[in-house]
Design a protein around this motif. Structure first.
Motif, PDB file in Angstrom:
ATOM      1  N   THR A 143     -38.655  41.279 -14.037  1.00 45.67           N
ATOM      2  CA  THR A 143     -39.075  42.510 -13.384  1.00 45.67           C
ATOM      3  C   THR A 143     -37.990  43.566 -13.538  1.00 45.67           C
ATOM      4  O   THR A 143     -36.796  43.270 -13.441  1.00 45.67           O
ATOM      5  N   ARG A 144     -38.399  44.789 -13.773  1.00 46.26           N
ATOM      6  CA  ARG A 144     -37.428  45.884 -13.907  1.00 46.26           C
ATOM      7  C   ARG A 144     -36.622  46.024 -12.613  1.00 46.26           C
ATOM      8  O   ARG A 144     -37.181  45.961 -11.527  1.00 46.26           O
ATOM      9  N   PRO A 145     -35.307  46.224 -12.730  1.00 49.81           N
ATOM     10  CA  PRO A 145     -34.476  46.286 -11.526  1.00 49.81           C
ATOM     11  C   PRO A 145     -34.720  47.515 -10.665  1.00 49.81           C
ATOM     12  O   PRO A 145     -34.356  47.526  -9.499  1.00 49.81           O
ATOM     13  N   ASP A 146     -35.365  48.555 -11.208  1.00 48.02           N
ATOM     14  CA  ASP A 146     -35.606  49.746 -10.398  1.00 48.02           C
ATOM     15  C   ASP A 146     -36.801  49.569  -9.454  1.00 48.02           C
ATOM     16  O   ASP A 146     -37.057  50.404  -8.610  1.00 48.02           O
ATOM     17  N   LEU A 147     -37.531  48.452  -9.581  1.00 47.07           N
ATOM     18  CA  LEU A 147     -38.666  48.210  -8.702  1.00 47.07           C
ATOM     19  C   LEU A 147     -38.242  47.579  -7.380  1.00 47.07           C
ATOM     20  O   LEU A 147     -39.024  47.511  -6.444  1.00 47.07           O
ATOM     21  N   TRP A 148     -37.009  47.094  -7.308  1.00 51.52           N
ATOM     22  CA  TRP A 148     -36.496  46.430  -6.132  1.00 51.52           C
ATOM     23  C   TRP A 148     -35.107  46.971  -5.836  1.00 51.52           C
ATOM     24  O   TRP A 148     -34.515  47.640  -6.654  1.00 51.52           O
ATOM     25  N   THR A 150     -31.895  46.150  -6.236  1.00 54.97           N
ATOM     26  CA  THR A 150     -31.192  45.148  -7.027  1.00 54.97           C
ATOM     27  C   THR A 150     -29.695  45.207  -6.762  1.00 54.97           C
ATOM     28  O   THR A 150     -29.108  46.286  -6.703  1.00 54.97           O
ATOM     29  N   ARG A 151     -29.079  44.021  -6.619  1.00 60.79           N
ATOM     30  CA  ARG A 151     -27.631  43.955  -6.413  1.00 60.79           C
ATOM     31  C   ARG A 151     -26.907  44.528  -7.629  1.00 60.79           C
ATOM     32  O   ARG A 151     -27.368  44.431  -8.765  1.00 60.79           O
ATOM     33  N   LEU A 152     -25.728  45.077  -7.389  1.00 53.15           N
ATOM     34  CA  LEU A 152     -24.942  45.648  -8.478  1.00 53.15           C
ATOM     35  C   LEU A 152     -24.555  44.605  -9.517  1.00 53.15           C
ATOM     36  O   LEU A 152     -24.417  44.916 -10.697  1.00 53.15           O
ATOM     37  N   ALA A 153     -24.385  43.356  -9.118  1.00 51.45           N
ATOM     38  CA  ALA A 153     -23.974  42.304 -10.036  1.00 51.45           C
ATOM     39  C   ALA A 153     -25.140  41.732 -10.843  1.00 51.45           C
ATOM     40  O   ALA A 153     -24.923  40.905 -11.720  1.00 51.45           O
ATOM     41  N   ASP A 154     -26.361  42.136 -10.578  1.00 52.99           N
ATOM     42  CA  ASP A 154     -27.530  41.595 -11.275  1.00 52.99           C
ATOM     43  C   ASP A 154     -27.457  41.984 -12.764  1.00 52.99           C
ATOM     44  O   ASP A 154     -27.338  43.159 -13.090  1.00 52.99           O
ATOM     45  N   PRO A 155     -27.515  41.007 -13.681  1.00 54.11           N
ATOM     46  CA  PRO A 155     -27.383  41.316 -15.111  1.00 54.11           C
ATOM     47  C   PRO A 155     -28.518  42.184 -15.651  1.00 54.11           C
ATOM     48  O   PRO A 155     -28.350  42.814 -16.694  1.00 54.11           O
ATOM     49  N   ARG A 156     -29.634  42.272 -14.959  1.00 49.71           N
ATOM     50  CA  ARG A 156     -30.727  43.130 -15.422  1.00 49.71           C
ATOM     51  C   ARG A 156     -30.345  44.595 -15.388  1.00 49.71           C
ATOM     52  O   ARG A 156     -30.857  45.398 -16.168  1.00 49.71           O
ATOM     53  N   ARG A 157     -29.441  44.967 -14.507  1.00 49.22           N
ATOM     54  CA  ARG A 157     -29.072  46.381 -14.360  1.00 49.22           C
ATOM     55  C   ARG A 157     -28.443  46.916 -15.632  1.00 49.22           C
ATOM     56  O   ARG A 157     -28.669  48.047 -16.018  1.00 49.22           O
ATOM     57  N   ALA A 158     -27.649  46.089 -16.312  1.00 45.08           N
ATOM     58  CA  ALA A 158     -26.942  46.552 -17.521  1.00 45.08           C
ATOM     59  C   ALA A 158     -27.931  46.964 -18.601  1.00 45.08           C
ATOM     60  O   ALA A 158     -27.703  47.934 -19.325  1.00 45.08           O
TER      61      ALA A 158
END
Length: 161
Positions: A143-148, A150-158
């Protein structure tokens, strides 16, 4: 009163299931996984570094709970997972089977030739082999991290930022 439940069918879409060969390829790329055992009547999970040798998972350990559990817990499970930031897809592989103590010096040397060396200090003189009787895996788009939130450490953010 007892209630019978019908197991749910595998709801993983067929195109997201990994083939046996894909599972082995992913296992061969990783160096650390989680060994799941029943110890004293409850589940325990042990991180272990491992190598593949003859289509089996091999790790070294000292004497203790992990070794005892591996020798007495039938069956055992082993799991790895990962995330591909470029493709924004995650994957998971699970192997189920029975762990066996490796006695043969030739088998131990074959595992050592694959560079099986303990990460943690101390004597790790016992070699354990898990030859999977079942090997399954799946890959899925995350799931795209902008839908939740998301923690800063979540690798999806990068991959999103």
């Amino acid at each position: 009163m007892t209630t019978e439940t019908t197991p749910l069918p595998d709801q993983t879409p067929a195109d997201d299931r990994l083939s046996i060969d894909e599972c082995w390829e992913l296992l061969d790329r990783e160096v650390v996984g989680r060994l799941a055992l029943i110890v004293d009547g409850h589940p325990e999970i042990f991180p272990v570094n491992f190598v593949l040798e003859r289509r089996s998972i091999v790790f070294r350990t000292a004497g203790g709970t992990k070794l005892w559990g591996a020798m007495t817990s039938k069956p055992a499970a082993f799991e790895i997972d990962g995330y591909d930031a470029r493709e924004q897809r995650a994957w998971s592989v699970v192997a189920r089977g029975e762990a066996q103590l490796m006695e043969s010096q030739a088998e131990k040397e074959a595992a050592d030739a694959r560079l099986l060396e303990p990460w943690q200090p101390g004597d790790k003189n016992f070699y354990v082999r898990l030859a999977p009787k079942a090997l399954t895996g799946r890959r899925f788009t995350v799931t795209r991290p902008d839908l939740w939130n998301t923690r800063l450490a979540d690798p999806r953010r990068a991959s999103f930022e």
